[in-house]
Design an enzyme around this catalytic site. Sequence first.
Site, PDB file in Angstrom:
ATOM      1  N   HIS A 271      39.666  34.696  41.025  1.00 35.17           N
ATOM      2  CA  HIS A 271      39.597  35.832  41.888  1.00 35.17           C
ATOM      3  C   HIS A 271      38.451  35.281  43.122  1.00 35.17           C
ATOM      4  CE1 HIS A 271      39.947  39.984  42.749  1.00 35.17           C
ATOM      5  NE2 HIS A 271      38.724  40.449  42.785  1.00 35.17           N
TER       6      HIS A 271
ATOM      7  N   ASP B 134      35.021  43.665  45.594  1.00 37.91           N
ATOM      8  CA  ASP B 134      35.581  43.575  44.834  1.00 37.91           C
ATOM      9  C   ASP B 134      36.967  44.410  44.554  1.00 37.91           C
ATOM     10  OD1 ASP B 134      36.796  42.474  42.677  1.00 37.91           O
ATOM     11  OD2 ASP B 134      35.428  43.561  41.201  1.00 37.91           O
TER      12      ASP B 134
ATOM     13  N   CYS C 180      44.196  38.747  47.025  1.00 39.24           N
ATOM     14  CA  CYS C 180      43.341  39.301  46.784  1.00 39.24           C
ATOM     15  C   CYS C 180      41.837  38.107  47.894  1.00 39.24           C
ATOM     16  CB  CYS C 180      41.853  38.883  44.922  1.00 39.24           C
ATOM     17  SG  CYS C 180      42.536  37.118  45.101  1.00 39.24           S
TER      18      CYS C 180
END
EC number: 3.4.22.-
Length: 418
Positions: A288, A305, A358
């Site tokens: 990630h 995030d 992401c």
Amino acid sequence: MLSPTNSISKTVPAPPQDSSKPVLISEEPQNQLLQKVARTALAVLLVVVTLGLILLFYSFSDLQSFPWCCQTRPSTKEHPTISIPEPLPSPPLAVPRPSTPPPPVISRPSTPPAPTPAISPPSTPSAPKPSTPPPLPPKAPKPVKTQEDLLPFVPEQVFVEMYEDMARRQIIEALVPAWDSDIIFKCLCYFHTLYQGLIPLETFPPATIFNFKQKIISILEDKKAVLRGEPIKGSLPICCSEENYRRHLQGTTLLPVFMWYHPTPKTLSDTMQTMKQLAIKGSVGASHWLLVIVDIQARRLVYFDSLYNYVMSPEDMKKDLQSFAQQLDQVYPACDSQKFSVKIAAKEVIQKGSGSSCGAWCCQFLHWYLRDPFTDALNDLPVDSVERHENLASFVRACEAAVQDLPELFWPEAKALF
């Protein structure tokens, strides 16, 4: 003397029998004997023929079911006339009930009996004798569970939602591809051409949750050294000369620190080893991308995030960054003694329905922050995840078209301020 008037009876002697001739049986008794023998033989013949016909039309099991079939059954009682079948016994009770009166005894005298008075039950139940405990009730058979009973019941609406979610994921994955470190670095170089205050930090090797603080402190120390005219102490970037790097440090006001995170490794060396293994396999796995923006001019730490709490809860991350901000106040103090503040950007999961977007989301958020750092663009995101990723896909296509003319993995030339 005899009277002359009386007749004198004379006995006639029987003729003599010839002893040489046999004595013959009379014909009438002989005929009766023959009739009896014939009737007996005829009766036996009829019985044999009847039994033969019965055997032809019935099997042996059918013959046994006939009421006249002889079956020996043990009997404990002798009945004088007719045997009455006994009824099936009822299941015994576990605990006797003394409150129920016993059934009256019915006698069978020639005259009708007088009514038997009811016996009142005792006030307190008598305990069963220990020598003869009451019989236990029969155990109920255990229910047999089939394979359908073992599986939990799932409503039909759940299957419909699962199918819609799978279809939505396929659409989103086709819209936005996974961005690796090379594409992210080219995107940073493109952003530098638009905003000169951004320094395009290399993303390989990227920062991790274990060393991003040391990397930020090292860059700020080198910036102070450049402003003082001193040599830098940190390591130089791989694809940038020292002169160009010093010019970037001199004019930078914003540090975009991309962090690569994987939940399995617990140390920095294990994280790098996991990164190499996934790169060899050509898979992103559970990795990630995270983004920490160090805004030197606004004295702010912004944490983004797209999965909201993939590393840790936002509350714990904010406490950790606040402690780090106090450390930065000592490393790089402001002229007006302004302190670093901390902001957690995401308030929910941004990349719903996507597991590989992401990196693109981090670049999109950085682009929004560069345009207006004081406006939260995440509040204007569409609610529908497909529409949200369609907007992201247009941003991805624009960036990929813009970075085609940039040199491969080389820092852009920074302009000297003086």
